[in-house]
Enzyme design. Sequence first.
Site, PDB file in Angstrom:
ATOM      1  N   ASP A  65      -4.131  -8.249   6.831  1.00  0.00           N
ATOM      2  CA  ASP A  65      -4.102  -7.432   5.627  1.00  0.00           C
ATOM      3  C   ASP A  65      -5.339  -7.806   4.794  1.00  0.00           C
ATOM      4  OD1 ASP A  65      -3.412  -5.644   3.641  1.00  0.00           O
ATOM      5  OD2 ASP A  65      -1.323  -6.256   3.524  1.00  0.00           O
TER       6      ASP A  65
HETATM    7  C1  NOJ Z   1      -3.069  -4.042   1.248  1.00  0.00           C
HETATM    8  C2  NOJ Z   1      -1.724  -3.541   1.657  1.00  0.00           C
HETATM    9  O1  NOJ Z   1      -0.807  -4.598   1.734  1.00  0.00           O
HETATM   10  C3  NOJ Z   1      -1.723  -2.805   2.992  1.00  0.00           C
HETATM   11  O2  NOJ Z   1      -0.457  -2.252   3.195  1.00  0.00           O
HETATM   12  C4  NOJ Z   1      -2.802  -1.782   3.023  1.00  0.00           C
HETATM   13  O3  NOJ Z   1      -2.764  -1.046   4.212  1.00  0.00           O
HETATM   14  C5  NOJ Z   1      -4.128  -2.490   2.868  1.00  0.00           C
HETATM   15  N1  NOJ Z   1      -4.159  -3.177   1.575  1.00  0.00           N
HETATM   16  C6  NOJ Z   1      -5.327  -1.565   2.965  1.00  0.00           C
HETATM   17  O4  NOJ Z   1      -5.439  -0.801   1.834  1.00  0.00           O
END
Ligand code: NOJ
Length: 726
Positions: free
Chosen positions: A244
């Site tokens: 993430d």
């Molecule tokens: C953080 C989030 O937790 C995740 O779900 C998301 O896909 C990513 N950022 C990318 O934006």
Amino acid sequence: MSSSRIDSLLAEMTLAEKIGQLCQVQPHGRDQEDLVRAGGAGSLINVVGDDAYHYQWLAVEHSRLRIPLLLGRDVIHGFSTVFPIPLGQAASFDPPSVREAAATAARQAAGAGVNWTFSPMLDVVRDPRWGRVAESFGEDPLLASRLGVAMVEGYQGEGVAACAKHFVGYGAAQGGRDYSETAIPPRQLHEVYLPPFEAAVAAGALTVMTGFNDLDGLPMSGHAPLVQGLLKDRWGFDGLVVSDWNSITEMAVHGTAADASECARQSIVAGLDMEMASSSWRHHLEALLERGAVSPQRLDDAVRRVLRVKERLGLFETPYGRSRPAETPATAAFQARQLARRSCVLLENHALLPLGENVGRVAVVGPLADAGHDQLGCWVFDADHGATHSVLAGIRERLGDRRVSFERGLDRCRSDDEHGFQAALDAARSADVVVLCIGEDAGLSGEAHCRAFIELPGAQQRLLDQLAATGVPVVAVVFTGRPLALGAVADKARALLLAWHPGSLGGPAIADLLFGESPSGRLPMTLPRSVGQIPLYYNHKNTGRPPDPDSPRVPSGTPLDPSGFFAAYLDEDHRPQYPFGYGLGYTRFEYADLELTPNVLAPGGTLAASFTLRNVGARAGTEVVQLYVQDLVASVTRPVRELKDFRRVSLEAGESRRIEFELRGEQLAFRGLEGERIVEPGRFRLWLAAHSQTGLSAEFEYAERIADPVGQRDEAPTEEVPAELP
Ligand code: NOJ
């Protein structure tokens, strides 16, 4: 699986090009052009439209090896057309509609150059305070699995890679605080939190994202036992695992790595294949390889996985996307309206709905009655805001302007400023019915948007109370990104429709329901009475001292019942406000004549559970029939009920139909004391039910123990660096 293209690319790549494939960056403006030309990025995030095509062109026309880019975007519940939030979609219990919505979102996103969406979010959630509950399919592992698979199929059928996230347990954030630690006992992890991921992997999800959470002490982006061990080695996942956003370097903040180099080492050794946002791999992988802290085999395996996803998407042949028939906005709008209708859950109706076109005058009131942005919910970067239709617009479209008045009452959901109340009360008094649109604005759910309280924010309850006191009947339409405590709303409103954040066509969809079409949504999460009951979910254990399911035990205002000690509260009812699976329509269904054949289930066999469903009301309607099972005696305690199947069934007024479900032995499996999946012989109870606290029920027996019925053992951490996949 290997391919000659991937073999020859790997043979040609420099180390820098290999590392580049494992890095995902977010360009600002066009500031990463040189990096892309040099083959220094395998993926970009958050570039859409012309920029997306421009970068893809740089990669495939101007980089040495012409490797196309993965272009990732959070396409969570639609793209330009916004569908209900995933929690709302879950309320439809309708995998085919969810699949279609995902396919439409994928076509629209692909039309803007996107070839990878960070969806579906498969985190099972038992705490409505967590802001990301909006992005989830709710509390049930089977429902999340079925809908997750539907989304994966919808996206990938249109050439956009799905991403099953957040592996794993992120939804169990303590106290509902986003990013908080998680502690999940192994049995619960395997029975509640992992199944949707296993189902998505089995359905061919091309990518998986690790969570921000640390699970029992190990941040998920460094969790070798679960990422390398379970996901890749046991389940055979051969796509790519992406971190993430900054979750790799955040391991230094968690405190399991001293510096960025150690974050890089731990994450790649744990089985991650791509770093999102942070750049520890770009800066440290080369040195780590040189000193033998990361093996060249692991590096090549990660590169292969990235290339494999690109190959499976067909990007080497069609880097700008397959040529598709142009999306017709009318089709997307039709689907969005239908799914929004199916997502709304009617919680109360005291002889008020449906309104009928001859209703007279309607006062449309509330901060969300005409709030195009807020009805879309969280994660709507690419929404076509001009195409959003509010409840006010939907009702005016039906009744014309003359019979519809509109007052916000409150400017915003969170406002305590009551200066607009008087105008709203006046509007109510000169109307035959009030449609009051209240709840949560879009900014109250989503990532890092958690709440400690789950009642209506601001002065909205007071607005409802005063409107109800006029004596004009009030329909409360509640927009929300999470389960709310709605007891006080139910007390005052004559009808209560839970609309979630219903998306672009939410307004007309709600009007369809208010004026005639029978609601068919069912709760994908238990609605608690108060925040103090959380966590509250239907598939809990019985305990040794279960409270009386038919009694609150401590009715408010009476002295404590001294007759026994139960798993309950002194100062709150132990029962939910509305149970999982619950929802009303404009007709009534009766369940009768349950039959199980045979009533002893043998390994490899199936049991047919059938009953007669009868629409005994005066209108057509759709029932969501739910099949639950309880293992009555087992070597470990089992939930009081588990959802094993469901089906939407539409019947005309007076119509009845014999409905049959098949149950197989494997569906009774659980994780035994040794960590293996087993089905134990013995007695089970089965319900065919309208929700999780009712139903026709009968017992059956399962004849023989099956160990490992699906040919897999869970668990088994491995520290080993994997050999290259065959
Ligand atoms: C953080 C989030 O937790 C995740 O779900 C998301 O896909 C990513 N950022 C990318 O934006």
